[in-house]
Scaffold this active site. Structure first.
Site, PDB file in Angstrom:
ATOM      1  N   ASP A 272       0.139  -7.635   1.643  1.00 52.10           N
ATOM      2  CA  ASP A 272       0.619  -6.253   1.680  1.00 52.10           C
ATOM      3  C   ASP A 272       2.147  -6.175   1.700  1.00 52.10           C
ATOM      4  O   ASP A 272       2.731  -5.353   2.391  1.00 52.10           O
ATOM      5  CB  ASP A 272       0.043  -5.512   2.900  1.00 52.10           C
TER       6      ASP A 272
ATOM      7  N   HIS B   8       0.813  -1.217   0.000  1.00 53.03           N
ATOM      8  CA  HIS B   8       0.000   0.000   0.000  1.00 53.03           C
ATOM      9  C   HIS B   8       0.848   1.270   0.000  1.00 53.03           C
ATOM     10  O   HIS B   8       0.352   2.349  -0.293  1.00 53.03           O
ATOM     11  CB  HIS B   8      -0.987   0.000   1.180  1.00 53.03           C
TER      12      HIS B   8
ATOM     13  N   SER C 287       4.655   2.534   7.893  1.00 56.48           N
ATOM     14  CA  SER C 287       4.297   1.392   7.053  1.00 56.48           C
ATOM     15  C   SER C 287       5.462   0.960   6.173  1.00 56.48           C
ATOM     16  O   SER C 287       6.068   1.774   5.474  1.00 56.48           O
ATOM     17  CB  SER C 287       3.105   1.748   6.162  1.00 56.48           C
TER      18      SER C 287
END
Length: 507
Positions: free
Chosen positions: A167, A137, A243
């Site tokens: 992911d 992402h 992230s």
């Protein structure tokens, strides 16, 4: 033989016939023995304490060693808002995120395009080859990707491969463009225990290399982000922008990829989630070798065993996974597995829920022959299955979607709904007399996906009223729009089980 005793001057009892010097020597000898035992016990206790994992006095040495391998990921893409106006797509959690969202809604329509940037984190896993790991992402939809090192050096990166289901994404830089690139090693997340110390390094809110520490709070978390959720939960401070960054153990090995947080404010409240390294490593290796994942495929439609189902099937408990359907072209069908079977073990591993079975099957090599232990008609049997490839099966199903063009469809609340026809019955292996409304696609970012609605689910009722086609669903939703209701209740069916799902009318 009985030995007579006498009372000595210091009122101690001593055997008759022994001198005071002998008694004192014996007393000293006993004292030495006791002292020796005390010292030995202290040494053992000290050794045990040394073996235990204590809180480190400082994380400074570890942070200094590992930080050069942790990078910032900067992406650029062309964006424009839904109204035709253009505004920056700032990274989630940016202080001006809400301002620009409002500005975009209120601004005048325009035709210009603008380059927008976003920031995330990553880490070098192979300095010689130039491989960098991050989240899917973080780079999804990017036109340009850049890797920024701790010293400020900025290199172009190409996308090797991504896996939205876990992911994970792999990037590649040219190692000849920078000297002294450092990398880190994968650790074994299976050995990580709740309570172990961990350290995270990342790029929160675009601030650059930031180090935080905490412990592993839980294992095996399912946050409904994908079919293989098995997250490590940590209270190490993780914020937007972390992230794709690494979660280290105290040996300096990567045991997780920081991916998500639970927060109502947008900032860290001590609940962060990381993809375990054992899963991420396997995915990354496949992406590097093939450019895509190659997961094992069993070819069954499954559901959890409830207490009611367990009683009806003659099971003592709800352990195991119920087979609700078996596509005819799948490995399970060829091996003789039938609808109504309960899978107890897969390749020797006990499975107790659907998510667990999906994960262990996906992690098994394509083409491997494995034993599947089943419960059928009150007895245990074993079938040997040669696994297929999930990605090929999904591609085949995707090509088959062209057969449903003649079915009335509608995009509603993040779902693509269709009135059942012959093509849909064949594609989704429905009964010949199946009718009504079928979910044929789900937006992964929708509330419907969060509530675990999947393609192939049937919608039987909307707000307690039966629906027979897409127009019925639209009519029921139109009625609800005229009321103050904030959610709509839908009765769905998957395989042999039905359940009610409440979806927000604002979604």
């Amino acid at each position: 033989m009985y030995t007579p005793y006498r009372i000595s001057r210091d009122h101690r009892t001593t055997p008759v016939g022994r001198s005071d010097q002998q008694v004192k020597a014996a007393s000293r000898s006993g004292q030495y023995v006791v002292m020796g035992l005390v010292v030995l016990a202290a040494l053992i206790l000290s050794s045990l304490n040394a073996m235990a994992k204590a809180a480190p006095e400082s994380f400074a040495d570890l942070a200094e060693k590992l930080s050069p391998a942790v990078v910032n990921i900067s992406t650029t893409q062309t964006v424009r808002n839904d109204r035709g106006g253009v505004f920056p797509q700032l990274p989630p959690g940016h202080p001006f995120e809400d301002f620009f969202k409002d500005f975009g809604r209120k601004g005048k329509e325009g035709q210009r395009e603008r380059k927008a940037t976003s920031l995330g984190s990553g880490f070098v896993i192979d300095a010689k080859q130039g491989y960098v790991i991050t989240n899917n992402h973080v780079i999804d939809g990017a036109d340009e990707i850049h890797v920024i090192f701790q010293d400020g050096d900025k290199l172009n990166a190409e996308l090797v491969g991504t896996d939205p289901k876990t992911d994970v994404a792999v990037l590649k830089i040219d190692p000849s463009e920078k000297k002294g690139i450092k990398d880190v090693d994968w650790g074994n997340s299976d050995k990580a225990r709740v309570g172990d110390w961990v350290m995270a390094i990342g790029n929160p809110f675009g601030l650059g290399g930031t180090v935080t520490a905490g412990i592993i709070s839980a294992r095996g978390r399912d946050i409904r982000s994908g079919p293989y959720d098995d997250y490590i939960q940590t209270d190490a401070s993780i914020n937007k922008g972390n992230s794709g960054g690494p979660l280290f153990n105290m040996d300096g090995d990567v045991i997780g990829i920081n991916t998500a947080i639970f927060s109502q404010s947008g900032g860290s409240i001590g609940i962060g989630f990381a993809i375990p390294s054992q899963m991420a490593k396997s995915v990354a290796e496949q992406l590097i070798e093939f450019g895509q994942t190659k997961r094992g495929w069993l070819g069954v439609v499954i559901q959890n065993v409830t207490e009611e189902l367990a009683e009806g099937l003659g099971l003592k408990n709800t352990d195991g996974v119920l087979v609700a359907g078996v596509p005819e072209d799948g490995p399970a069908f060829k091996a003789g597995i039938k609808a109504g079977d309960v899978i107890l073990k897969f390749d020797g591993k006990t499975v107790s829920e659907t998510r667990e079975l999906s994960r262990v099957v996906a992690e098994t090599d394509v083409g491997a022959s494995v034993e599947v232990e089943l419960w059928r008609n009150g007895e245990q049997i074993t079938k040997t299955v040669k696994l297929g490839e999930l990605e090929k099966a999904e591609t085949k199903m995707a090509k088959a979607t062209g057969d449903v063009d003649d079915a009335p469809t509608a995009d509603i609340m993040g779902m693509t709904l269709a009135t059942v026809n012959d093509a849909l019955r064949q594609q989704f292996k429905l009964a010949d007399d199946a009718k009504g409304v079928l979910v044929i696609d789900v937006d992964p970012n929708s509330e419907a996906a969060e509530k675990d609605i999947r393609p192939g689910d049937q919608i039987l009722e909307v707000q307690l009223k039966p629906v027979s086609d897409v127009s019925d669903v639209k009519a029921s939703l139109k009625e609800i729009e005229s009321t103050d209701r904030k959610s709509v209740l839908m009765l769905t069916r998957r395989g042999l089980s039905s359940r009610f799902v409440a979806l927000s009318t604002e979604s």
